[in-house]
Write a protein that holds these residues in place. Structure first.
Motif, PDB file in Angstrom:
ATOM      1  N   ALA A  57      54.618  29.624  54.295  1.00  0.00           N
ATOM      2  CA  ALA A  57      53.275  29.031  54.257  1.00  0.00           C
ATOM      3  C   ALA A  57      52.201  30.108  54.368  1.00  0.00           C
ATOM      4  CB  ALA A  57      53.130  28.009  55.387  1.00  0.00           C
ATOM      5  N   SER A  58      52.524  31.187  55.083  1.00  0.00           N
ATOM      6  CA  SER A  58      51.560  32.288  55.239  1.00  0.00           C
ATOM      7  C   SER A  58      51.225  32.921  53.891  1.00  0.00           C
ATOM      8  CB  SER A  58      52.123  33.343  56.190  1.00  0.00           C
ATOM      9  OG  SER A  58      53.368  33.842  55.719  1.00  0.00           O
ATOM     10  N   ALA A  59      52.203  32.932  52.964  1.00  0.00           N
ATOM     11  CA  ALA A  59      51.951  33.488  51.635  1.00  0.00           C
ATOM     12  C   ALA A  59      50.944  32.630  50.874  1.00  0.00           C
ATOM     13  CB  ALA A  59      53.260  33.581  50.860  1.00  0.00           C
ATOM     14  N   VAL A  60      51.036  31.317  51.065  1.00  0.00           N
ATOM     15  CA  VAL A  60      50.084  30.409  50.406  1.00  0.00           C
ATOM     16  C   VAL A  60      48.693  30.583  51.017  1.00  0.00           C
ATOM     17  CG1 VAL A  60      49.583  28.012  49.815  1.00  0.00           C
ATOM     18  CG2 VAL A  60      51.958  28.787  49.946  1.00  0.00           C
ATOM     19  N   ARG A  61      48.649  30.753  52.350  1.00  0.00           N
ATOM     20  CA  ARG A  61      47.355  30.982  52.999  1.00  0.00           C
ATOM     21  C   ARG A  61      46.708  32.268  52.476  1.00  0.00           C
ATOM     22  NH1 ARG A  61      50.109  28.724  57.566  1.00  0.00           N
ATOM     23  NH2 ARG A  61      50.781  30.782  58.288  1.00  0.00           N
ATOM     24  N   SER A  62      47.514  33.308  52.308  1.00  0.00           N
ATOM     25  CA  SER A  62      46.997  34.573  51.785  1.00  0.00           C
ATOM     26  C   SER A  62      46.527  34.426  50.350  1.00  0.00           C
ATOM     27  CB  SER A  62      48.086  35.653  51.869  1.00  0.00           C
ATOM     28  OG  SER A  62      48.454  35.907  53.200  1.00  0.00           O
ATOM     29  N   LEU A  63      47.271  33.646  49.571  1.00  0.00           N
ATOM     30  CA  LEU A  63      46.899  33.393  48.177  1.00  0.00           C
ATOM     31  C   LEU A  63      45.517  32.758  48.102  1.00  0.00           C
ATOM     32  CD1 LEU A  63      47.700  33.097  45.134  1.00  0.00           C
ATOM     33  CD2 LEU A  63      48.617  30.849  45.743  1.00  0.00           C
ATOM     34  N   ILE A  64      45.272  31.768  48.950  1.00  0.00           N
ATOM     35  CA  ILE A  64      43.965  31.095  48.967  1.00  0.00           C
ATOM     36  C   ILE A  64      42.872  32.064  49.392  1.00  0.00           C
ATOM     37  CG2 ILE A  64      42.611  29.299  50.122  1.00  0.00           C
ATOM     38  CD1 ILE A  64      45.227  27.673  50.333  1.00  0.00           C
ATOM     39  N   LYS A  65      43.154  32.843  50.416  1.00  0.00           N
ATOM     40  CA  LYS A  65      42.153  33.774  50.946  1.00  0.00           C
ATOM     41  C   LYS A  65      41.755  34.808  49.895  1.00  0.00           C
ATOM     42  CE  LYS A  65      41.286  36.789  54.923  1.00  0.00           C
ATOM     43  NZ  LYS A  65      41.861  37.345  56.175  1.00  0.00           N
ATOM     44  N   ARG A  66      42.741  35.298  49.108  1.00  0.00           N
ATOM     45  CA  ARG A  66      42.466  36.327  48.087  1.00  0.00           C
ATOM     46  C   ARG A  66      41.636  35.783  46.929  1.00  0.00           C
ATOM     47  NH1 ARG A  66      47.993  37.311  48.346  1.00  0.00           N
ATOM     48  NH2 ARG A  66      48.210  36.451  46.244  1.00  0.00           N
ATOM     49  N   ASN A  67      41.793  34.483  46.655  1.00  0.00           N
ATOM     50  CA  ASN A  67      41.168  33.920  45.462  1.00  0.00           C
ATOM     51  C   ASN A  67      40.097  32.882  45.759  1.00  0.00           C
ATOM     52  OD1 ASN A  67      42.940  34.963  43.051  1.00  0.00           O
ATOM     53  ND2 ASN A  67      44.396  34.389  44.664  1.00  0.00           N
ATOM     54  N   LEU A  68      39.611  32.860  46.985  1.00  0.00           N
ATOM     55  CA  LEU A  68      38.641  31.843  47.387  1.00  0.00           C
ATOM     56  C   LEU A  68      37.405  31.911  46.489  1.00  0.00           C
ATOM     57  CD1 LEU A  68      38.381  29.676  49.662  1.00  0.00           C
ATOM     58  CD2 LEU A  68      36.954  31.335  50.866  1.00  0.00           C
ATOM     59  N   PRO A  69      37.109  30.811  45.778  1.00  0.00           N
ATOM     60  CA  PRO A  69      35.957  30.831  44.865  1.00  0.00           C
ATOM     61  C   PRO A  69      34.638  30.803  45.622  1.00  0.00           C
ATOM     62  CG  PRO A  69      36.935  28.634  44.918  1.00  0.00           C
ATOM     63  CD  PRO A  69      37.834  29.525  45.729  1.00  0.00           C
ATOM     64  N   SER A  70      33.597  31.305  45.002  1.00  0.00           N
ATOM     65  CA  SER A  70      32.279  31.280  45.623  1.00  0.00           C
ATOM     66  C   SER A  70      31.815  29.833  45.743  1.00  0.00           C
ATOM     67  CB  SER A  70      31.277  32.080  44.775  1.00  0.00           C
ATOM     68  OG  SER A  70      31.193  31.524  43.476  1.00  0.00           O
ATOM     69  N   GLY A  71      31.112  29.556  46.808  1.00  0.00           N
ATOM     70  CA  GLY A  71      30.632  28.203  47.036  1.00  0.00           C
ATOM     71  C   GLY A  71      31.620  27.325  47.777  1.00  0.00           C
ATOM     72  N   VAL A  72      32.783  27.888  48.090  1.00  0.00           N
ATOM     73  CA  VAL A  72      33.795  27.132  48.829  1.00  0.00           C
ATOM     74  C   VAL A  72      34.122  27.890  50.120  1.00  0.00           C
ATOM     75  CG1 VAL A  72      36.137  26.192  48.828  1.00  0.00           C
ATOM     76  CG2 VAL A  72      34.791  26.196  46.719  1.00  0.00           C
TER      77      VAL A  72
END
Length: 421
Positions: A326-341
């Motif tokens: 699950a930590s890999a998915v959390r990192s994936l989101i953190k790396r690609n977090l779109p602007s405005g979110v």
């Protein structure tokens, strides 16, 4: 009756009667085997102190498998100790009590945890997680300390060690340690391994622990921004499908990451989640069915084409048929977090599902059943309807909404003439 126990053959020949009876041992005075009408055989030691007759129950003799109970040799050895105490003017009962006290005083926190693990933790759905935390974060600090000597200073060593790289206390980790320590101490108290709690008033928040209940969920505008940005994420297409599936199904990330193809019936549109176990962390004592919307089926069909047929997992690691962390998915989101979110976790997608489906006016009971929550109060006791059709209605409406939000707004071209109007 003059019959005495001379060998194992004597024990094997004993039969139950209408009333229980005793057969004394031939070697050790005071040692007897008691045979009950049920066939249960128990070793006892009878003795006299002054005018008072006493007895000690020693253990069972199991005819079918003597090695799993107390054998004749073991009974004679133990009764020999009692006889030696008597000959030295000592009460065997008092001496046994003294020995137990000394053993209890010598027991460590680790001894208490082993007992807790065997009797309670091993029967819990997610016991492995607590076991891992104990071995990694608690045992190195207080495992070897005697229960009788355990104090607040020792407990603080555990809590003080939970800091991040910047030196800030890790509230969640401290809270988890505090909970496990309390469970073990209360278990020790219940079994008289410990007389008093070393810190009965200590709360997790007193030592920097306690997780703050988050309300993070994505608005429809944020969902649209997220879905619109997925094509630009720096990752494999399978991971983009995973994010969309997590948002579209409302299930726990552990259940999704551990999903097997064998659990899916794409033709009938049903995902059968098994009961929680060491392999499947579904947090449910029973298996349950989740209907699949068109939105989810399309994602699964695309995923099926990208995963080797012989692999078992639906959302495996990219190169191995092993469960993603699950930590890999959390990192994936953190790396690609779109602007405005604002930052969000995979679990926030589950909260988003519940919140936005409720906002859409969908049936709240069907929503709760879809995510695997227990119904409240007496509904749980009396309402055993599976709500499969109602769940499908929720998931279908939610999938249609996500599909709608995925479509980028098209701005029509304005001609010069129309602009001049």
């Amino acid at each position: 009756m003059n019959k005495r126990i001379s060998s194992n053959a004597t024990l094997q020949a004993l039969k139950p009667r209408d009333k229980e009876y005793l057969i004394p041992d031939k070697i050790i005075e005071g040692l007897n085997i008691r045979v009950r009408p049920t066939g249960t055989m128990t070793w006892t030691f009878r003795f006299q102190i002054g005018k008072k007759h006493e007895k000690i129950s020693m253990g069972r003799y199991v005819k079918a498998k003597p090695e799993i109970g107390m054998t004749l040799d073991q009974a004679r050895k133990e009764a020999g100790r009692y006889r030696n105490w008597l000959e030295n003017n000592k009460n065997p009962k008092a001496e046994l009590a003294r020995e137990r006290r000394e053993l209890d005083e010598a027991k460590t926190f680790d001894d208490a945890f082993i007992s807790f693990d065997e009797k309670r933790l091993s029967k819990q759905l997610r016991g492995e997680q607590s076991r891992t935390i104990y071995l990694r974060d608690i045992k190195p600090y207080i495992g070897s300390i005697k229960l009788a000597d355990l104090g607040i200073v020792d407990l603080n060593r555990v809590f003080d060690a939970k800091v991040d790289k910047d030196g800030y206390r890790m509230a969640g980790a401290i809270g988890a340690c505090h909970k496990i320590i309390n469970q073990v101490i209360n278990h020790a108290l219940a079994l008289n391994m410990l007389v008093t709690h070393p810190a009965p008033q200590l709360k997790a928040k007193d030592v920097g622990g306690g997780s703050k209940v988050t309300k993070r969920n994505l608005s429809f505008a944020e969902i649209k921004a997220l879905l619109s940005s997925l094509s630009e994420w720096r990752t494999d297409r399978a991971n983009i499908r995973l994010i969309r599936f997590l948002l579209g199904c409302g299930q726990r990330i552990s259940a999704v990451l551990e999903m097997r193809w064998s659990e899916l019936d794409i033709e009938d549109g049903v995902w059968t989640l098994p009961a929680s176990s060491e392999d499947r962390h579904t947090k449910s004592i029973d298996s349950r069915k989740v209907p699949l919307s068109h939105y989810l089926i399309e994602l699964l069909q695309e995923q099926r084409e990208s995963v080797p047929k012989k692999w078992q997992l639906v959302w495996p690691q990219l190169t191995l048929d092993k469960i993603q962390e699950a930590s890999a998915v959390r990192s994936l989101i953190k790396r690609n977090l779109p602007s405005g979110v604002e930052h969000f976790s995979p679990h926030d997608l589950r909260r988003t599902f519940i919140s936005r489906c409720s906002e859409m006016g969908l049936d709240i009971i069907a929503i709760e059943k879809t995510v695997g929550h227990q119904l409240p109060g007496m509904l749980r006791v009396y309402n055993h309807h599976d709500y499969l059709n109602e769940q499908l209605t929720v998931l279908q409406a939610w999938g249609d909404k996500l599909q709608e939000l995925t479509i980028t707004n098209v701005v029509p071209l304005v001609t010069k003439q129309s602009a001049l109007g």
